[in-house]
Design a protein around this motif. Sequence first.
Motif, PDB file in Angstrom:
ATOM      1  N   GLU A 335       0.978  -1.509  -0.190  1.00  0.00           N
ATOM      2  CA  GLU A 335       0.119   0.280  -0.151  1.00  0.00           C
ATOM      3  C   GLU A 335       0.676   1.365   0.153  1.00  0.00           C
ATOM      4  O   GLU A 335       0.249   2.503  -0.256  1.00  0.00           O
ATOM      5  N   ARG A 336       1.526   1.146   0.972  1.00  0.00           N
ATOM      6  CA  ARG A 336       3.086   2.525   0.889  1.00  0.00           C
ATOM      7  C   ARG A 336       3.748   2.127  -0.802  1.00  0.00           C
ATOM      8  O   ARG A 336       4.332   3.354  -0.677  1.00  0.00           O
ATOM      9  N   ALA A 337       4.455   0.964  -0.409  1.00  0.00           N
ATOM     10  CA  ALA A 337       5.516   0.965  -1.381  1.00  0.00           C
ATOM     11  C   ALA A 337       5.185   1.080  -3.259  1.00  0.00           C
ATOM     12  O   ALA A 337       6.215   1.777  -4.056  1.00  0.00           O
ATOM     13  N   GLY A 338       3.597   0.708  -3.666  1.00  0.00           N
ATOM     14  CA  GLY A 338       3.203   0.421  -4.746  1.00  0.00           C
ATOM     15  C   GLY A 338       3.544  -0.864  -5.534  1.00  0.00           C
ATOM     16  O   GLY A 338       5.195  -0.570  -5.512  1.00  0.00           O
ATOM     17  N   GLY A 339       3.103  -0.860  -6.532  1.00  0.00           N
ATOM     18  CA  GLY A 339       4.198  -2.025  -7.276  1.00  0.00           C
ATOM     19  C   GLY A 339       5.477  -1.654  -8.182  1.00  0.00           C
ATOM     20  O   GLY A 339       5.658  -2.978  -8.369  1.00  0.00           O
ATOM     21  N   HIS A 340       4.999  -0.598  -8.399  1.00  0.00           N
ATOM     22  CA  HIS A 340       6.863  -0.580  -9.049  1.00  0.00           C
ATOM     23  C   HIS A 340       7.777  -1.084  -9.003  1.00  0.00           C
ATOM     24  O   HIS A 340       9.004  -1.849  -8.716  1.00  0.00           O
ATOM     25  N   ALA A 341       7.919  -1.072  -7.311  1.00  0.00           N
ATOM     26  CA  ALA A 341       9.085  -0.617  -6.753  1.00  0.00           C
ATOM     27  C   ALA A 341       9.547  -2.369  -6.295  1.00  0.00           C
ATOM     28  O   ALA A 341      10.484  -2.525  -5.900  1.00  0.00           O
ATOM     29  N   TYR A 342       8.900  -3.556  -6.668  1.00  0.00           N
ATOM     30  CA  TYR A 342       8.876  -4.635  -6.545  1.00  0.00           C
ATOM     31  C   TYR A 342       9.911  -5.023  -7.379  1.00  0.00           C
ATOM     32  O   TYR A 342      10.237  -6.656  -7.619  1.00  0.00           O
ATOM     33  N   GLY A 343      10.014  -4.452  -8.344  1.00  0.00           N
ATOM     34  CA  GLY A 343      10.649  -4.597  -9.729  1.00  0.00           C
ATOM     35  C   GLY A 343      10.487  -5.458 -10.569  1.00  0.00           C
ATOM     36  O   GLY A 343      11.324  -6.095 -11.404  1.00  0.00           O
ATOM     37  N   SER A 344       8.848  -6.553 -10.623  1.00  0.00           N
ATOM     38  CA  SER A 344       8.330  -7.440 -11.389  1.00  0.00           C
ATOM     39  C   SER A 344       7.053  -7.286 -11.693  1.00  0.00           C
ATOM     40  O   SER A 344       6.950  -6.533 -10.803  1.00  0.00           O
ATOM     41  N   VAL A 345       6.385  -8.115 -12.993  1.00  0.00           N
ATOM     42  CA  VAL A 345       4.885  -7.941 -13.002  1.00  0.00           C
ATOM     43  C   VAL A 345       4.467  -8.509 -11.941  1.00  0.00           C
ATOM     44  O   VAL A 345       3.161  -8.096 -11.735  1.00  0.00           O
ATOM     45  N   TYR A 346       5.378  -9.139 -10.794  1.00  0.00           N
ATOM     46  CA  TYR A 346       4.003  -9.620  -9.275  1.00  0.00           C
ATOM     47  C   TYR A 346       4.697  -8.857  -8.180  1.00  0.00           C
ATOM     48  O   TYR A 346       5.143  -8.679  -7.865  1.00  0.00           O
ATOM     49  N   PRO A 347       4.302  -7.625  -8.399  1.00  0.00           N
ATOM     50  CA  PRO A 347       3.927  -7.223  -6.826  1.00  0.00           C
ATOM     51  C   PRO A 347       3.827  -7.542  -6.098  1.00  0.00           C
ATOM     52  O   PRO A 347       2.638  -8.595  -5.824  1.00  0.00           O
ATOM     53  N   GLY A 348       3.753  -6.768  -5.002  1.00  0.00           N
ATOM     54  CA  GLY A 348       3.131  -7.552  -3.175  1.00  0.00           C
ATOM     55  C   GLY A 348       3.644  -8.982  -2.765  1.00  0.00           C
ATOM     56  O   GLY A 348       4.724  -8.873  -2.960  1.00  0.00           O
ATOM     57  N   PRO A 349       2.868  -8.804  -2.119  1.00  0.00           N
ATOM     58  CA  PRO A 349       3.769  -9.965  -1.322  1.00  0.00           C
ATOM     59  C   PRO A 349       3.757 -11.290  -1.874  1.00  0.00           C
ATOM     60  O   PRO A 349       5.026 -12.266  -2.142  1.00  0.00           O
ATOM     61  N   ILE A 350       3.210 -11.864  -3.018  1.00  0.00           N
ATOM     62  CA  ILE A 350       2.763 -12.700  -3.735  1.00  0.00           C
ATOM     63  C   ILE A 350       4.150 -12.307  -5.144  1.00  0.00           C
ATOM     64  O   ILE A 350       5.223 -13.144  -4.993  1.00  0.00           O
ATOM     65  N   GLY A 351       4.567 -11.178  -5.024  1.00  0.00           N
ATOM     66  CA  GLY A 351       5.660 -10.997  -5.881  1.00  0.00           C
ATOM     67  C   GLY A 351       6.789 -11.243  -5.335  1.00  0.00           C
ATOM     68  O   GLY A 351       8.086 -11.754  -5.772  1.00  0.00           O
ATOM     69  N   ALA A 352       7.190 -11.174  -3.468  1.00  0.00           N
ATOM     70  CA  ALA A 352       8.049 -11.166  -3.451  1.00  0.00           C
ATOM     71  C   ALA A 352       8.235 -12.035  -2.876  1.00  0.00           C
ATOM     72  O   ALA A 352       9.520 -12.331  -2.708  1.00  0.00           O
ATOM     73  N   ILE A 353       7.333 -13.796  -3.185  1.00  0.00           N
ATOM     74  CA  ILE A 353       8.083 -14.815  -2.818  1.00  0.00           C
ATOM     75  C   ILE A 353       8.495 -14.944  -4.202  1.00  0.00           C
ATOM     76  O   ILE A 353       9.075 -16.384  -4.373  1.00  0.00           O
ATOM     77  N   LEU A 354       7.732 -15.134  -5.962  1.00  0.00           N
ATOM     78  CA  LEU A 354       7.459 -15.581  -7.038  1.00  0.00           C
ATOM     79  C   LEU A 354       9.147 -14.594  -7.209  1.00  0.00           C
ATOM     80  O   LEU A 354       9.685 -16.175  -7.622  1.00  0.00           O
ATOM     81  N   SER A 355       9.286 -13.965  -6.914  1.00  0.00           N
ATOM     82  CA  SER A 355       9.960 -13.444  -8.221  1.00  0.00           C
ATOM     83  C   SER A 355      11.232 -13.624  -7.833  1.00  0.00           C
ATOM     84  O   SER A 355      13.023 -13.917  -8.874  1.00  0.00           O
ATOM     85  N   PRO A 356      12.300 -14.096  -6.120  1.00  0.00           N
ATOM     86  CA  PRO A 356      13.446 -14.319  -6.474  1.00  0.00           C
ATOM     87  C   PRO A 356      13.349 -15.579  -6.421  1.00  0.00           C
ATOM     88  O   PRO A 356      14.311 -16.261  -5.972  1.00  0.00           O
ATOM     89  N   GLN A 357      12.340 -16.331  -6.878  1.00  0.00           N
ATOM     90  CA  GLN A 357      12.136 -17.578  -7.008  1.00  0.00           C
ATOM     91  C   GLN A 357      12.016 -18.507  -8.544  1.00  0.00           C
ATOM     92  O   GLN A 357      13.266 -18.852  -8.763  1.00  0.00           O
ATOM     93  N   LEU A 358      11.482 -17.261  -9.490  1.00  0.00           N
ATOM     94  CA  LEU A 358      11.211 -17.916 -10.477  1.00  0.00           C
ATOM     95  C   LEU A 358      13.135 -17.282 -11.319  1.00  0.00           C
ATOM     96  O   LEU A 358      13.905 -17.673 -12.286  1.00  0.00           O
TER      97      LEU A 358
END
Lengths: 492, 251
Positions: A335-358
């Motif tokens: 909510e505070r960081a926004g989706g772009h900060a996650y550096g992939s098309v998968y933002p948020g909590p799921i992105g935080a575990i999916l991207s470093p695995q993929l």
Amino acid sequence: MTRTNLGMPSFPPFPEAAGEAVRDEVLRANLRRATHTIRDKRARAVTELTDWDRLRAAGKAVKDHTLRHLDHYLLQLEASVTAAGGTVHWAADADEANRIVTGLVLATGEREVVKVKSMATQEIGLNEALEAAGIAAYETDLAELIVQLGHDRPSHILVPAIHRNRDEIRDIFRSEMASWGRPAPEDLGDDPRELAEAARLHLREKFLRAKVAVSGANFMVAETGTMVVLESEGNGRMCLTLPETLISVVGIEKVVPAFRDLEVFLQTLPRSSTAERMNPYTTMWTGTTDGDGPSAFHLVLLDNGRTDTLADETGRQALRCIRCSACLNVCPVYERAGGHAYGSVYPGPIGAILSPQLRGTGSDIDATLPYASTLCGACYEVCPVAIDIPEVLVHLRERVVQGGPATRAGVRVRLRPAHGHTAERAAMRAARLLLDHPGALRTAERLLARARRLRPRRLPGPGRAWTDTRALPDIPAEPFRDWWLRERGNRH
Amino acid sequence: MRVALFVTCVNDALYPRTGIAVVRLLERLGVDVDFPAAQSCCGQPQYNTGYRREAEPLLRRTAEAFAGYDHVVTPSGSCAAMVRAHYPRIARQAAREGRGSGLERLAEEFVPRVYELTEFLVDVLGVTDVGAYFPHTVTYHPSCHGLRTLGLGERPRRLLAAVKGLELVALPGAEECCGFGGTFAVKNPGVSAAMGADKTAAALATGAEVLCGADNSCLAHLDGTLRHAGAPLRTLHLAEILASAEEDPLP
């Protein structure tokens, strides 16, 4: 080894990107309004069902079973799709998938495609690959259209333009629509109905002209070869039914064994994502049918790091994800960081575990993503397939700081700890030694108490971030254990 | 009934008031409390930051320190959650990796005896009115691990509501994380500060005199945020309010 592409080529570490986003007042207001509205609606939609917990358990069970026998179901799917008149292609990574799709489009002689909103094609950067081959790809989902017209990147799985407000969207439509097709009306206002009408007219041209469509799929049924797309707008159905050729790029984890398995997800997905009891459009197709819908159907099955993820016992649960984005909407960090900060098309909590695995934990962004959470657990609570996101976050943190076994490109490797954690590792070890020796701990506490007046107002090093926005707690005159010794020590 | 206090390392070093309050409260309720000196830290900071193996000896120390007690009470939802949700997992994994001999048995034996303070009061002692007196307006922030991992539910609010003189006011967005998150507060200072600012703004808007919680780590972050901003709101651990009595009231 090629690096798995997740739609955003290079990105700063999460704390840096998020720290900047937090200072953007407009962005924060947009995100706050949108996430709070949808999280409240979702909660109401879920409470309506008395058997939600059982649906959640069933969804988890179906996905776990399928993942355990993924090889079997993918081969069954390939046979079913082929028998129904479709063609199946296997893509190991983003490059291969892009090559396959580009080749298929070029073979039709067409130079433009319409697109159904799809995370898989975002993930592989298909639009950019098509553009490089001289093919124009038109996004037809309203929010994707806003992102595409704005030369922007998606910042949410379900609502890619969540970071934009109505004013911004009107400005984008006014200045950009003309260069892609039918221009926006001169006097376009910011009323949602007006904006939707402008998009409708702009897109209608594309739907009626297009001979090729590209989609993803929410589910693939192994036993029948049926593809399933859930949507709210109906734009997807236009793309899935009008063109002559349909190409679907789908992650291999999207398969379910049988048609009856859809029963669970057709209830949990819409309620979790849009807070609707049922999504307005569910389109299903099986291969091709003479005189009805596309006459050619291609299914591109995408791996792109998924079998590596599947090899990890703790992390593989991320592959249960049905992309509902409930975890994004409820996450206080997103909510505070926004989706772009996650550096992939998968933002948020799921992105935080999916991207470093993929992608692996090698880059700065992927090494910081597992820390982009307070472990508050709100994401786990709302997940309709019960992915224990905090558990996977901690597991990936361990991979980052201590290294360990992992699978990359199908090969078992032993990862070394990521760089930059030497001081932290030493501190953790020192703390543990201290904490594991109560005598030393008592001495340290007494020293701290004695030096309490020397406590600085501002800390140096990593502690500085604390004292920039927070005062330090006062240090007490004596630790608890000394009070106990003095007051109660003689009793026992 | 042999009851041991697991005060936790943060409370021991920085918030002895909370430990003292728990002792006084439980003694007032007729409980004979002991404090095993061999205890230190549950290992949560290590585990949550990714140093699982560094947490293993602390798991052993903690479980061994409390051997023989019927109940272990801790004034920290977060540390109780660490024990209940993660000790079995850590012990299992250690065994799988050929370390931590006997750790699984230790955890199995220890975990069911650990109670967060409000669980112990409501579930074991069966009380909600602990005879406390605190004539102030209070708003309660349920910390995430107590709320979600332990499922404390209404226990803390029921205990507070029964305090004589206390007026409990609802905290808007109570279930949202305060932004502390252990090392998160240091690793992601921007987001952490923004979350803390929103939480304290919500607490201030209630008009309460006291922001109460059951985890001093979260409260340290919130109290630090409030004091840095010079905001007129006190933070207090739930145990201190429950320990306050008419004959010796907390100021």
